[in-house]
Design a protein around this motif. Structure first.
Motif, PDB file in Angstrom:
ATOM      1  N   VAL A  82       0.397   0.895   0.913  1.00 34.20           N
ATOM      2  CA  VAL A  82       0.256  -0.498   1.038  1.00 34.20           C
ATOM      3  C   VAL A  82       1.583  -1.376   0.779  1.00 34.20           C
ATOM      4  O   VAL A  82       1.688  -2.183   0.979  1.00 34.20           O
ATOM      5  N   LEU A  83       2.697  -0.435   0.328  1.00 28.82           N
ATOM      6  CA  LEU A  83       3.897  -0.933   0.209  1.00 28.82           C
ATOM      7  C   LEU A  83       4.631  -1.402   1.537  1.00 28.82           C
ATOM      8  O   LEU A  83       5.378  -2.253   1.685  1.00 28.82           O
ATOM      9  N   THR A  84       4.035  -0.647   2.557  1.00 26.26           N
ATOM     10  CA  THR A  84       4.481  -1.118   4.034  1.00 26.26           C
ATOM     11  C   THR A  84       4.022  -2.209   4.225  1.00 26.26           C
ATOM     12  O   THR A  84       5.016  -3.281   4.798  1.00 26.26           O
ATOM     13  N   ALA A  85       2.914  -2.647   3.978  1.00 27.45           N
ATOM     14  CA  ALA A  85       2.309  -3.855   3.966  1.00 27.45           C
ATOM     15  C   ALA A  85       2.835  -5.047   3.487  1.00 27.45           C
ATOM     16  O   ALA A  85       2.954  -5.898   3.676  1.00 27.45           O
ATOM     17  N   LEU A  90      -8.272  -6.214  -2.173  1.00 30.50           N
ATOM     18  CA  LEU A  90      -7.102  -5.613  -2.045  1.00 30.50           C
ATOM     19  C   LEU A  90      -6.130  -6.471  -1.164  1.00 30.50           C
ATOM     20  O   LEU A  90      -4.968  -6.696  -1.517  1.00 30.50           O
ATOM     21  N   SER A  91      -6.433  -6.882  -0.114  1.00 32.40           N
ATOM     22  CA  SER A  91      -5.588  -7.738   0.825  1.00 32.40           C
ATOM     23  C   SER A  91      -5.215  -8.967   0.187  1.00 32.40           C
ATOM     24  O   SER A  91      -4.081  -9.480   0.456  1.00 32.40           O
ATOM     25  N   HIS A  92      -6.129  -9.737  -0.576  1.00 35.37           N
ATOM     26  CA  HIS A  92      -5.941 -10.807  -1.482  1.00 35.37           C
ATOM     27  C   HIS A  92      -4.618 -10.439  -2.346  1.00 35.37           C
ATOM     28  O   HIS A  92      -3.669 -11.311  -2.360  1.00 35.37           O
ATOM     29  N   ASP A  96      -1.951  -0.100   7.613  1.00 38.62           N
ATOM     30  CA  ASP A  96      -1.408   0.163   5.892  1.00 38.62           C
ATOM     31  C   ASP A  96      -2.306  -0.949   4.999  1.00 38.62           C
ATOM     32  O   ASP A  96      -2.106  -0.542   3.850  1.00 38.62           O
ATOM     33  N   TRP A  97      -2.886  -1.752   5.326  1.00 37.43           N
ATOM     34  CA  TRP A  97      -3.718  -2.652   4.597  1.00 37.43           C
ATOM     35  C   TRP A  97      -5.070  -2.012   4.137  1.00 37.43           C
ATOM     36  O   TRP A  97      -5.525  -2.919   3.550  1.00 37.43           O
ATOM     37  N   VAL A  98      -5.519  -1.124   4.935  1.00 38.94           N
ATOM     38  CA  VAL A  98      -6.884  -0.819   5.002  1.00 38.94           C
ATOM     39  C   VAL A  98      -7.295  -0.082   3.574  1.00 38.94           C
ATOM     40  O   VAL A  98      -8.387  -0.322   2.846  1.00 38.94           O
TER      41      VAL A  98
END
Length: 281
Positions: free
Chosen positions: A264-267, A182-184, A256-258
């Motif tokens: 995730v929109l905040t990330a 997801l982080s990618h 927010d990334w987890v």
């Protein structure tokens, strides 16, 4: 009038049908006592559950280092994920992750408790799927669809930048994330090139500091550290890494990334802000 064999068989068949219908109606009724034992299902449940429907979340939901909804979690009793304590809460549905303790999940199911294991999210396109899945389990499909619409609207507002600086993830113990994460997806959607892709690293794992320094990414994404001393975090203070960061940039990823939730929109917004700052320098 006495019933004959045919009449008795018919009555038995009708009773069986009635019981089946009653059971299906009962099964279709939304759960009234929901317990979450996983950080990501905690967030999805808190977003979607009806008032009073969610009765407990995991204890790590209150940790501000990894939980973006730690304030909201304070309104719920916590559990440490043990089968005995969850059973005593008398839940009619337990939300767990696919990697939750299999012994706990197995024991709860043997005790007759319905346990739904929700898969992790590896891409932004799966966030809506998880919202829909948990919404259906809670009988909150309408609320889930509203969350999905807000998420997709927010995601559509993110635009790829014209320039694509390089970036890398580097965490305690030299742990780095690969492309199938997801982080990618967050990173590349925000307009960065992920060095893991250039290195052919599609899985996550330890990355030698020498390889990171040689790749010389424009941005290094790391994480906040807990109070106290930790040998795993010493590498984040290595002079070679400090020199690399001082020559470029460092971005701290937050809770927010987890998990694959609308948070995730905040990330994404934070990372886009970092991208814009790099463009004007």
């Amino acid at each position: 009038m006495a019933c004959g064999p045919v009449s008795r068989r018919l009555s038995g068949a009708l009773l069986a049908v009635a019981l089946t219908v009653a059971a299906s109606v009962s099964y279709a009724a939304p759960p009234q006592r929901v317990v979450s034992m996983n950080l990501c299902t905690d967030q999805l449940a808190m977003m979607l559950a009806a008032p009073g429907q969610l009765i407990s979340v995991s204890d790590i939901a209150s940790d501000p280092m990894i939980s973006p909804m730690h304030v909201e979690a304070g309104a719920y009793p916590s559990n440490s994920g043990g089968a005995e304590e969850i059973y005593l809460l008398n839940p009619d549905l337990v939300l767990a992750g696919v990697y939750s303790d299999p012994a706990v999940v197995s024991m709860l199911r043997r005790l007759g408790i319905d346990v739904a294991q929700i898969d992790i999210v590896t891409g932004l396109d799966e966030v809506a799927e998880r919202l829909g899945e948990v919404g259906a389990l809670l009988g909150r499909e309408t609320e889930a669809q509203a969350e999905i619409a807000r998420f997709e609207t927010g995601l559509a507002m993110v635009r790829h930048a014209q320039t694509r600086p390089s970036a890398a993830f580097y965490y305690p113990n030299g742990y780095s994330l690969g492309t199938g994460t997801l982080s990618h997806d967050i990173l590349t959607t925000a307009g960065f090139r992920h060095i893991a892709e250039e290195m052919g690293r599609n899985t996550s794992g330890r990355l030698a500091l020498e390889l990171l320094v040689t790749a010389a990414p424009d941005l290094v994404i790391s994480t906040g550290t807990y109070p106290g001393n930790s040998r795993s975090e010493e590498i984040l203070r290595h002079p070679a890494l400090e020199a690399l960061v001082s020559a470029g940039h460092r971005h701290i990823s937050g809770p927010d990334w987890v998990c694959g939730t609308p948070r995730v929109l905040t990330a994404l917004a934070d990372l886009r802000a970092a991208h814009r700052a790099m463009e004007v320098e």
